[in-house]
Design a protein around this motif. Structure first.
Motif, PDB file in Angstrom:
ATOM      1  N   UNK A  25       0.827  -1.208   0.000  1.00 22.60           N
ATOM      2  CA  UNK A  25       0.000   0.000   0.000  1.00 22.60           C
ATOM      3  C   UNK A  25       0.863   1.261   0.000  1.00 22.60           C
ATOM      4  N   UNK A  26       1.917   1.274   0.819  1.00 21.49           N
ATOM      5  CA  UNK A  26       2.811   2.443   0.873  1.00 21.49           C
ATOM      6  C   UNK A  26       3.496   2.657  -0.467  1.00 21.49           C
ATOM      7  N   UNK A  27       3.911   1.551  -1.085  1.00 23.52           N
ATOM      8  CA  UNK A  27       4.572   1.638  -2.391  1.00 23.52           C
ATOM      9  C   UNK A  27       3.636   2.249  -3.437  1.00 23.52           C
ATOM     10  N   UNK A  28       2.346   1.925  -3.331  1.00 25.23           N
ATOM     11  CA  UNK A  28       1.358   2.382  -4.313  1.00 25.23           C
ATOM     12  C   UNK A  28       0.654   3.671  -3.884  1.00 25.23           C
ATOM     13  N   UNK A  29       0.957   4.136  -2.662  1.00 27.27           N
ATOM     14  CA  UNK A  29       0.333   5.337  -2.098  1.00 27.27           C
ATOM     15  C   UNK A  29      -1.188   5.192  -1.983  1.00 27.27           C
ATOM     16  N   UNK A  30      -1.584   4.019  -1.470  1.00 29.54           N
ATOM     17  CA  UNK A  30      -2.985   3.752  -1.135  1.00 29.54           C
ATOM     18  C   UNK A  30      -3.001   3.197   0.287  1.00 29.54           C
ATOM     19  N   UNK A  31      -4.168   2.953   0.841  1.00 33.72           N
ATOM     20  CA  UNK A  31      -4.246   2.405   2.198  1.00 33.72           C
ATOM     21  C   UNK A  31      -4.148   0.885   2.158  1.00 33.72           C
ATOM     22  N   UNK A  32      -3.749   0.302   3.305  1.00 35.45           N
ATOM     23  CA  UNK A  32      -3.686  -1.157   3.380  1.00 35.45           C
ATOM     24  C   UNK A  32      -5.087  -1.757   3.284  1.00 35.45           C
ATOM     25  N   UNK A  33      -6.116  -1.005   3.691  1.00 37.18           N
ATOM     26  CA  UNK A  33      -7.501  -1.479   3.552  1.00 37.18           C
ATOM     27  C   UNK A  33      -7.874  -1.617   2.080  1.00 37.18           C
ATOM     28  N   UNK A  34      -7.338  -0.714   1.254  1.00 38.23           N
ATOM     29  CA  UNK A  34      -7.590  -0.770  -0.193  1.00 38.23           C
ATOM     30  C   UNK A  34      -6.998  -2.055  -0.767  1.00 38.23           C
ATOM     31  N   UNK A  35      -5.751  -2.360  -0.380  1.00 33.37           N
ATOM     32  CA  UNK A  35      -5.103  -3.589  -0.859  1.00 33.37           C
ATOM     33  C   UNK A  35      -5.897  -4.805  -0.388  1.00 33.37           C
ATOM     34  N   UNK A  36      -6.367  -4.768   0.859  1.00 30.46           N
ATOM     35  CA  UNK A  36      -7.171  -5.873   1.395  1.00 30.46           C
ATOM     36  C   UNK A  36      -8.447  -6.070   0.577  1.00 30.46           C
ATOM     37  N   UNK A  37      -9.088  -4.981   0.183  1.00 25.85           N
ATOM     38  CA  UNK A  37     -10.309  -5.079  -0.642  1.00 25.85           C
ATOM     39  C   UNK A  37     -10.012  -5.742  -1.985  1.00 25.85           C
ATOM     40  N   UNK A  38      -8.870  -5.367  -2.588  1.00 31.74           N
ATOM     41  CA  UNK A  38      -8.505  -5.989  -3.867  1.00 31.74           C
ATOM     42  C   UNK A  38      -8.346  -7.492  -3.697  1.00 31.74           C
ATOM     43  N   UNK A  39      -7.605  -7.863  -2.645  1.00 35.07           N
ATOM     44  CA  UNK A  39      -7.256  -9.278  -2.446  1.00 35.07           C
ATOM     45  C   UNK A  39      -8.452 -10.138  -2.068  1.00 35.07           C
ATOM     46  N   UNK A  40      -9.472  -9.540  -1.484  1.00 37.45           N
ATOM     47  CA  UNK A  40     -10.664 -10.305  -1.121  1.00 37.45           C
ATOM     48  C   UNK A  40     -11.773 -10.196  -2.157  1.00 37.45           C
ATOM     49  N   UNK A  41     -11.481  -9.467  -3.254  1.00 40.41           N
ATOM     50  CA  UNK A  41     -12.460  -9.353  -4.337  1.00 40.41           C
ATOM     51  C   UNK A  41     -13.583  -8.377  -4.049  1.00 40.41           C
ATOM     52  N   UNK A  42     -13.429  -7.529  -3.026  1.00 39.17           N
ATOM     53  CA  UNK A  42     -14.466  -6.553  -2.690  1.00 39.17           C
ATOM     54  C   UNK A  42     -14.267  -5.231  -3.428  1.00 39.17           C
ATOM     55  N   UNK A  43     -13.215  -5.159  -4.197  1.00 36.35           N
ATOM     56  CA  UNK A  43     -12.929  -3.968  -4.985  1.00 36.35           C
ATOM     57  C   UNK A  43     -11.825  -4.271  -5.977  1.00 36.35           C
ATOM     58  N   UNK A  44     -11.639  -3.380  -6.924  1.00 38.46           N
ATOM     59  CA  UNK A  44     -10.616  -3.570  -7.948  1.00 38.46           C
ATOM     60  C   UNK A  44      -9.747  -2.332  -8.046  1.00 38.46           C
ATOM     61  N   UNK A  45      -8.479  -2.504  -8.397  1.00 40.53           N
ATOM     62  CA  UNK A  45      -7.591  -1.345  -8.517  1.00 40.53           C
ATOM     63  C   UNK A  45      -8.020  -0.432  -9.661  1.00 40.53           C
ATOM     64  N   UNK A  46      -7.762   0.842  -9.477  1.00 35.85           N
ATOM     65  CA  UNK A  46      -7.990   1.822 -10.527  1.00 35.85           C
ATOM     66  C   UNK A  46      -7.045   1.514 -11.689  1.00 35.85           C
ATOM     67  N   UNK A  47      -7.501   1.730 -12.905  1.00 36.50           N
ATOM     68  CA  UNK A  47      -6.696   1.417 -14.090  1.00 36.50           C
ATOM     69  C   UNK A  47      -5.364   2.174 -14.082  1.00 36.50           C
ATOM     70  N   UNK A  48      -5.323   3.349 -13.475  1.00 43.70           N
ATOM     71  CA  UNK A  48      -4.090   4.137 -13.425  1.00 43.70           C
ATOM     72  C   UNK A  48      -3.027   3.471 -12.547  1.00 43.70           C
ATOM     73  N   UNK A  49      -3.431   2.534 -11.689  1.00 42.59           N
ATOM     74  CA  UNK A  49      -2.484   1.865 -10.793  1.00 42.59           C
ATOM     75  C   UNK A  49      -1.916   0.557 -11.356  1.00 42.59           C
ATOM     76  N   UNK A  50      -2.480   0.069 -12.438  1.00 43.91           N
ATOM     77  CA  UNK A  50      -2.105  -1.256 -12.947  1.00 43.91           C
ATOM     78  C   UNK A  50      -0.610  -1.377 -13.210  1.00 43.91           C
ATOM     79  N   UNK A  51      -0.033  -0.411 -13.900  1.00 49.50           N
ATOM     80  CA  UNK A  51       1.399  -0.483 -14.210  1.00 49.50           C
ATOM     81  C   UNK A  51       2.240  -0.446 -12.936  1.00 49.50           C
ATOM     82  N   UNK A  52       1.832   0.368 -11.965  1.00 45.00           N
ATOM     83  CA  UNK A  52       2.565   0.470 -10.699  1.00 45.00           C
ATOM     84  C   UNK A  52       2.470  -0.827  -9.893  1.00 45.00           C
ATOM     85  N   UNK A  53       1.297  -1.452  -9.905  1.00 51.78           N
ATOM     86  CA  UNK A  53       1.118  -2.730  -9.208  1.00 51.78           C
ATOM     87  C   UNK A  53       2.008  -3.791  -9.858  1.00 51.78           C
ATOM     88  N   UNK A  54       2.019  -3.816 -11.190  1.00 51.41           N
ATOM     89  CA  UNK A  54       2.843  -4.782 -11.922  1.00 51.41           C
ATOM     90  C   UNK A  54       4.306  -4.665 -11.521  1.00 51.41           C
TER      91      UNK A  54
END
Length: 198
Positions: A25-54
């Motif tokens: 989350x710190x690396x991507x400048x989002x909250x750890x709750x946001x990362x948790x939502x992605x990993x549990x399928x309760x949300x998806x990353x914004x398209x602008x973050x895809x390259x940074x996540x990769x």
């Protein structure tokens, strides 16, 4: 693609890198709750973050979007299993010796499935000293032509690009050649095995 960026692949890769959700989350400048939502399928990353996540997870953007983790388990590749890809937009020819996700001009390319050479795409092979003289009696017009011929041996491959209104012919060294391919821009990939004469 099962869904837009699977949370399970994000979690798997994050854990393999021994990163916590907070570190990612710190690396991507989002909250750890946001990362948790992605990993549990309760949300998806914004398209602008895809390259940074990769980049953070050490995976290509294509792999992340497809949900497939491509890893090289084929440590001793076999050239005879070479896979060919052709971009329908720019005509780029790409080869791989194992499983791969190949992209060109913004699209993911399907692997070409070779068919046995038929009468219209017959690959004629003549032995001339230490070479194979390869010809294909096929139209070579601007709209319909043989785009390339490939020679595959157990230790490499040789691709010869052909052009419309030229001749569908080339020469390859005979040494260790096992298979020939030709690619018709209208009908796809054709193959012929080389049977050595004794």
């Amino acid at each position: 693609m099962n869904q837009y960026v699977t949370g399970s692949i994000i979690r798997k890769l994050r854990e393999e890198k021994k990163m916590t959700q907070l570190e990612l989350a710190k690396h991507l400048q989002v909250s750890d709750k946001t990362v948790s939502k992605w990993e549990t399928g309760k949300g998806y990353p914004d398209i602008a973050l895809i390259e940074h996540i990769s980049k953070a997870l050490g995976i290509s953007t294509i792999e992340l979007l497809s949900g497939d983790d491509i890893s090289n388990t084929n440590r001793s590749f076999n050239m005879l299993r070479t896979k060919l890809y052709v971009c329908p937009i720019c005509g780029n020819v790409i080869s791989a010796t194992g499983e791969a996700v190949i992209s060109c001009c913004g699209i993911t390319l399907p692997v070409l499935e070779a068919e046995p050479a038929d009468e219209m795409h017959a690959i004629n092979v003549e032995q001339v000293e230490d070479e194979y003289y390869v010809t294909i009696h096929h139209d070579m017009t601007k709209d319909h032509y043989i785009s390339f011929i490939v020679s595959v041996s157990d230790n490499g491959m040789n691709l010869v690009k052909l052009y419309p209104e030229g001749n569908a012919e080339t020469r390859f060294k005979r040494n260790r050649t096992k298979k020939l391919y030709c690619y018709c821009n209208k009908h796809g990939l054709f193959e012929q095995r080389i049977i050595k004469k004794r």
